[in-house]
Each structure stands twice: as C-alpha cells, then as structure tokens.
Write an enzyme that holds these catalytic residues in place. Structure first.
Site, PDB file in Angstrom:
ATOM      1  N   ASP A 154      -4.448  18.201  20.430  1.00  0.00           N
ATOM      2  CA  ASP A 154      -3.233  17.736  19.764  1.00  0.00           C
ATOM      3  C   ASP A 154      -3.254  17.972  18.262  1.00  0.00           C
ATOM      4  OD1 ASP A 154      -2.410  16.899  22.219  1.00  0.00           O
ATOM      5  OD2 ASP A 154      -2.529  14.752  21.798  1.00  0.00           O
ATOM      6  N   ASN A 160      -4.736  10.095   1.362  1.00  0.00           N
ATOM      7  CA  ASN A 160      -5.402   9.532   2.539  1.00  0.00           C
ATOM      8  C   ASN A 160      -5.928  10.593   3.485  1.00  0.00           C
ATOM      9  OD1 ASN A 160      -5.060   6.919   1.750  1.00  0.00           O
ATOM     10  ND2 ASN A 160      -3.737   6.326   3.444  1.00  0.00           N
ATOM     11  N   TYR A 196      -5.323   5.673   9.972  1.00  0.00           N
ATOM     12  CA  TYR A 196      -5.044   6.510  11.152  1.00  0.00           C
ATOM     13  C   TYR A 196      -6.332   7.115  11.702  1.00  0.00           C
ATOM     14  CZ  TYR A 196      -3.015  10.389  13.845  1.00  0.00           C
ATOM     15  OH  TYR A 196      -2.684  11.278  14.832  1.00  0.00           O
ATOM     16  N   ASN A 197      -7.212   7.540  10.810  1.00  0.00           N
ATOM     17  CA  ASN A 197      -8.479   8.129  11.235  1.00  0.00           C
ATOM     18  C   ASN A 197      -9.270   7.195  12.149  1.00  0.00           C
ATOM     19  OD1 ASN A 197     -10.931   9.973  10.888  1.00  0.00           O
ATOM     20  ND2 ASN A 197     -11.691   8.094   9.953  1.00  0.00           N
ATOM     21  N   ALA A 252      -7.507  14.404  20.316  1.00  0.00           N
ATOM     22  CA  ALA A 252      -7.422  14.743  21.744  1.00  0.00           C
ATOM     23  C   ALA A 252      -7.800  16.197  22.000  1.00  0.00           C
ATOM     24  CB  ALA A 252      -6.023  14.441  22.277  1.00  0.00           C
ATOM     25  N   THR A 282     -10.104   4.264   7.048  1.00  0.00           N
ATOM     26  CA  THR A 282      -9.937   3.041   7.827  1.00  0.00           C
ATOM     27  C   THR A 282      -8.530   2.911   8.400  1.00  0.00           C
ATOM     28  OG1 THR A 282      -9.399   1.804   5.821  1.00  0.00           O
ATOM     29  CG2 THR A 282     -11.693   1.796   6.534  1.00  0.00           C
ATOM     30  N   ASP A 297       0.821  -1.214   0.000  1.00  0.00           N
ATOM     31  CA  ASP A 297       0.000   0.000   0.000  1.00  0.00           C
ATOM     32  C   ASP A 297       0.854   1.262   0.000  1.00  0.00           C
ATOM     33  OD1 ASP A 297      -2.231  -1.572   0.007  1.00  0.00           O
ATOM     34  OD2 ASP A 297      -2.774  -1.205   2.097  1.00  0.00           O
ATOM     35  N   GLY A 298       1.968   1.250   0.746  1.00  0.00           N
ATOM     36  CA  GLY A 298       2.834   2.421   0.781  1.00  0.00           C
ATOM     37  C   GLY A 298       3.402   2.754  -0.581  1.00  0.00           C
TER      38      GLY A 298
END
Length: 253
Positions: A143, A113, A156-157, A178, A154, A41-42
């Site tokens: 933060d 993304n 980091y989010n 945060a 799907t 994916d990267g």
C-alpha cells in the site's frame, strides 16, 4: 521583540488571538523575531510548514482549551516575552521529497512529521527502491511507504507498527504500509543522511501519491526522499512541556 501571531480558525483560538494582538501587537512574518501559533498540534505544524521556505523563525506554540496539543505550551496571556526568551529551542529535521509526476512536472515538498507514498486505488502499488545510490534496486509491493522523523514517529508511523524514535536523534524511520511480502526493513531505523530513490512501477495503472500533513501530490512517477540541507524548523518549548515530550519519545541524544 516583534511577534507574528497565528491561530486556528476555531472560536477559542480566534478569541485568544485578539487578546494577544491587542496586548503585544502584530508584526509581519518577514519582520518578526518569533511566531506564536495558537491552537493545537495541527496549528503548530502548519506554522512550521509555512515558514520552511523563508527565513528561519522559531515557533512558540500554545494550546487552547480542549486541544490535545502535546507539542504545545499552555495558553497564558501574561509573561509571553519572558517565556519565549527562557524557552528551550528544539531543532527539528525537515524531510524533502523531489517529485516527478506522470506529465513530467517536477515539484519539491517538505515535511516535519513524515512523507508518505501511498496507493490511489484499492489495488496494490509497486515500487523500485534504491538506497544511497545502490546499484541493485529492491522491487516491493504493497500500500505504500513512510519516511518519518522522530517528532512524527509516535503518530501515524506508530499506527503502522513503526518504531518510536528519540527526539534529537539523527535517526529516521522507514516503515512499509501493508507490504507483500514483508521485507526485512519494513520497520527500519535509518540514519538521517539516507537518500531514497523511489520509482513507481506502471504508475499509469497503479497510481501513487505523495502526502504530507499539509500537501498531497497525486500521480507521481518517481520521488527522491531525503533530509533537507537548507530548511530549518525550530519549536520553542517550556521546560515542563519538553520534559513531558522527551519522556514520551525517549531521551534526547
């Protein structure tokens, strides 16, 4: 049909790259009809990013053994031309951040993304956020903030507690990181025409950076986030891969 092959630096991807180039040849990016990204994916995301500011080229990603590669087709040396012709194109929204840094420098970055504004020190950052040119900005502390596409929803989010978005929808996620106190929209779904104007409060003392998968811009004063009106990104996926991806994200609209 002219193809540019790109590959991860990992040995398995480099070995596959040699085999594909030997069999199909290697075109320059400017002259290619397709880009094939070999890795995971990267590698697929880096290929999409690399193509954003040039002529639009569809990317056919293939995963090597050991790569998760949920966005990738299986690695197969034979029948590549037929697979690309029969693959289903998935047009992806491209996020854009127009950024002003502390020294007055201006730059524009793009993301497939998410675009994330995050603090650079342990102390919280503060932002003034204006949505679609509204006259009353909201001041928030925490933060950071993330503006996320369906493809990125799907990743980091989701770890931030943000909503999952269906592929093909005209939706974005706006997710707070945060925030103190939590505002009603800290995990919101918004339309993809939204324009967010973000001003960092006391950026010299509460520094903030903008991050994407491939780029970091530190020390920002303000940023304007939106969907790009001119950049395009297209994945070519085997039907089985698209069905699996759709089942995970939700129905394509």
């Amino acid at each position: 049909m002219k193809i540019t092959f790109l590959a991860s630096p990992r040995p398995a991807a480099q070995e596959a790259l040699e085999q594909f180039v030997c069999r199909y040849g290697q075109s320059s990016v400017s002259g290619a009809d397709y880009v094939v990204a070999i890795g995971g994916d990267g590698t697929a995301l880096k290929a999409l990013h690399a193509l954003l500011e040039g002529p639009a080229k569809p990317v056919f990603p293939m995963r090597t053994q050991g790569s998760i590669g949920s966005l990738c087709n299986p690695l197969q040396l034979s029948d590549l031309m037929d697979r690309m012709i029969n693959a289903i194109p998935v047009d992806l929204p491209v996020l854009q951040a127009d950024v002003e840094r502390l020294g007055g420098q201006r730059t524009t970055i793009f993301a497939i993304n998410e675009i994330v504004l995050t603090r650079q020190r342990l102390q919280q950052a503060r932002f003034k956020l204006t949505v679609d040119g509204g006259s009353a900005p909201a001041t928030i502390a925490g933060d950071g903030l993330a503006l996320v596409t369906p493809l990125g929803s799907t990743g980091y989010n989701q770890s931030l507690g943000g909503p999952r978005l269906p592929l093909g929808s005209h939706l974005l996620a706006l997710t707070g990181i945060a925030l103190t106190p939590r505002f009603p929209w800290h995990r919101s779904v918004v339309h993809d025409h939204i324009i967010l104007e973000i001003e960092v409060v006391e950026p010299e003392h509460h520094p903030v950076q903008v991050e994407t998968v491939v780029e970091i811009v530190p020390g920002i004063r303000r940023a304007r986030l939106s969907c790009s009106g001119h950049c395009k990104a297209t994945l070519l996926l085997d039907r089985e891969v698209l069905n699996s991806l759709t089942a995970f994200h939700g129905q394509i609209c």
